[in-house]
Design an enzyme around this catalytic site. Structure first.
Site, mmCIF file in Angstrom:
data_model
loop_
_atom_site.group_PDB
_atom_site.id
_atom_site.type_symbol
_atom_site.label_atom_id
_atom_site.label_comp_id
_atom_site.label_asym_id
_atom_site.label_seq_id
_atom_site.Cartn_x
_atom_site.Cartn_y
_atom_site.Cartn_z
ATOM 1 C CG HIS A 145 -2.072 0.951 1.086
ATOM 2 N ND1 HIS A 145 -1.913 2.324 1.020
ATOM 3 C CD2 HIS A 145 -3.408 0.714 0.978
ATOM 4 C CE1 HIS A 145 -3.098 2.888 0.889
ATOM 5 N NE2 HIS A 145 -4.018 1.950 0.850
ATOM 6 C CG ASP A 187 -8.069 -4.304 -0.843
ATOM 7 O OD1 ASP A 187 -9.078 -3.819 -0.309
ATOM 8 O OD2 ASP A 187 -7.372 -3.698 -1.679
#
Length: 382
Positions: free
Chosen positions: A281, A322
């Protein structure tokens, strides 16, 4: 104050010496004799920077705007969420801390700085797949709810809570009492541990600063659209495969790893230059704290643990939220699209909070486009 030579001043401004001297004579640039050589002058570095920024204004503004679109500089001011030094905070409270014990309703009240007090809603949407019900419920409200301009903060907060309840009713297929996470848990046949994990996930997904779906909601709010319309704008943006629907890519990757084996699946993707869905990320180079927190509260199935190990060994990437949501969906056998629904219901609190904040500014979000095409002679038009 810093001082620079004429040669450096001319270089920074991109002007001729005569122009430099004209700036001094007109009082736009301060100069003083060089202490080491009185025949020469030194020029204010601060004035030079100011003049240089004005001379390159449009070009520089375009560059800044372009750089701000993708993980760049902040483009608006907000009091809601900050991501700094690997931490995610909602109105100054660490999201991890808030997720320990708060209900989603309490977290929403904190984020909105208002009581959670929904009004009785419309009959729930019960037909169709889970994801479709979310869209239908918001679209139905958006088609009838009044616009937001001129409504008090208290009334907007009530509207926001009502919109959230509309989404929850659509997800569960009916109305109910009790905390939202327990209603979702009952609808999805979860045990108490599973329902509590949903609670944590909802709160950790509540907001993530100015992501794509939140920006969409703020743009809608800036026009005075109803809060339900703002949430629908957010949901529509969330549905894209590079945003909320990315969890579907994670689930596909997990299935791929089960079929081929974790090590083979990871190596194959890396060899082909493909992404590893659910890992890495840009805002959390040291690891996504939301994923770390969620994964710590349930036993990750062995095959998923193998994927975590293979990715760590092959790429050094950390799992993001996620992956955690996808792993949770598999561990608790959630229904199809339940993972997306957790994302959407949690994030709707953020959309609604940002929408209210934007409405209160009274300003319209209307950026300009930098045209890159060609201009045609009108005489050549048939």
């Amino acid at each position: 104050m810093a001082w620079i030579s004429s040669a450096e001043a001319i270089r920074q401004l991109g002007v001729r010496p005569q122009t430099l001297y004209a700036y001094v004579s007109r009082g736009r640039l301060e100069a003083r004799p060089d202490p080491e050589d009185p025949r020469r002058s030194l020029y204010s570095a601060e004035d030079i920077e100011r003049l240089a920024s004005r001379r390159s204004g449009p070009k520089r503004a375009a560059e800044i705007a372009r750089a701000s679109i993708a993980w760049g500089e902040p483009v608006l001011t907000s009091k809601l969420t900050v991501i700094a030094e690997g931490r995610l905070c909602y109105r100054g409270v660490d999201a991890i801390d808030l997720s320990q014990t708060a209900t989603l309703e309490a977290a929403a009240a904190h984020f909105w700085a208002a009581d959670y007090a929904p009004r009785p809603g419309m009959p729930p949407v019960t037909d169709g797949p889970l994801k479709a019900r979310l869209f239908t419920a918001l679209a139905t409200r958006a088609g009838t709810d009044p616009h937001a301009r001129g409504r008090s903060r208290a009334m907007l907060a009530t509207d926001a809570a009502t919109v959230l309840e509309t989404l929850v009713d659509a997800a569960t297929g009916g109305t109910g009492d009790g905390p939202i996470h327990k209603r979702l848990g009952a609808a999805w046949a979860l045990d108490p541990d599973g329902a509590d994990l949903v609670r944590r996930a909802l709160i950790l997904m509540l907001d993530h600063e100015l992501n794509a779906s939140t920006f969409s909601a703020r743009v809608a709010a800036s026009t005075g659209a109803s809060l339900s319309a703002c949430a629908l704008a957010g949901l529509s943006t969330l549905s894209g495969p590079l945003h909320g629907a990315a969890v579907n890519g994670v689930l596909a990757f997990l299935s791929e790893a089960r079929l081929l084996g974790a090590g083979v699946a990871v190596s194959a993707r890396l060899d082909e230059g493909r992404a590893l869905p659910g890992f890495g990320h840009p805002l959390y180079p040291g690891g996504d704290p939301r994923a770390t927190e969620l994964l710590a509260h349930f036993e990750v199935p062995e095959k998923l643990a193998d994927i975590l190990s293979a990715v760590a060994n092959e790429s050094g990437e950390y799992p993001n939220v996620d992956f955690a949501i996808g792993a949770m969906a598999q561990r608790f056998a959630l229904p199809t699209d339940a993972a997306f629904s957790v994302f959407a219901i949690g994030r709707s609190i953020g959309w609604l909070g940002h929408a209210m904040e934007q409405i209160e500014t009274g300003s319209l979000i209307r950026p300009r486009a930098r045209y890159a095409g060609e201009m045609l002679d009108s005489a050549a038009w048939p």
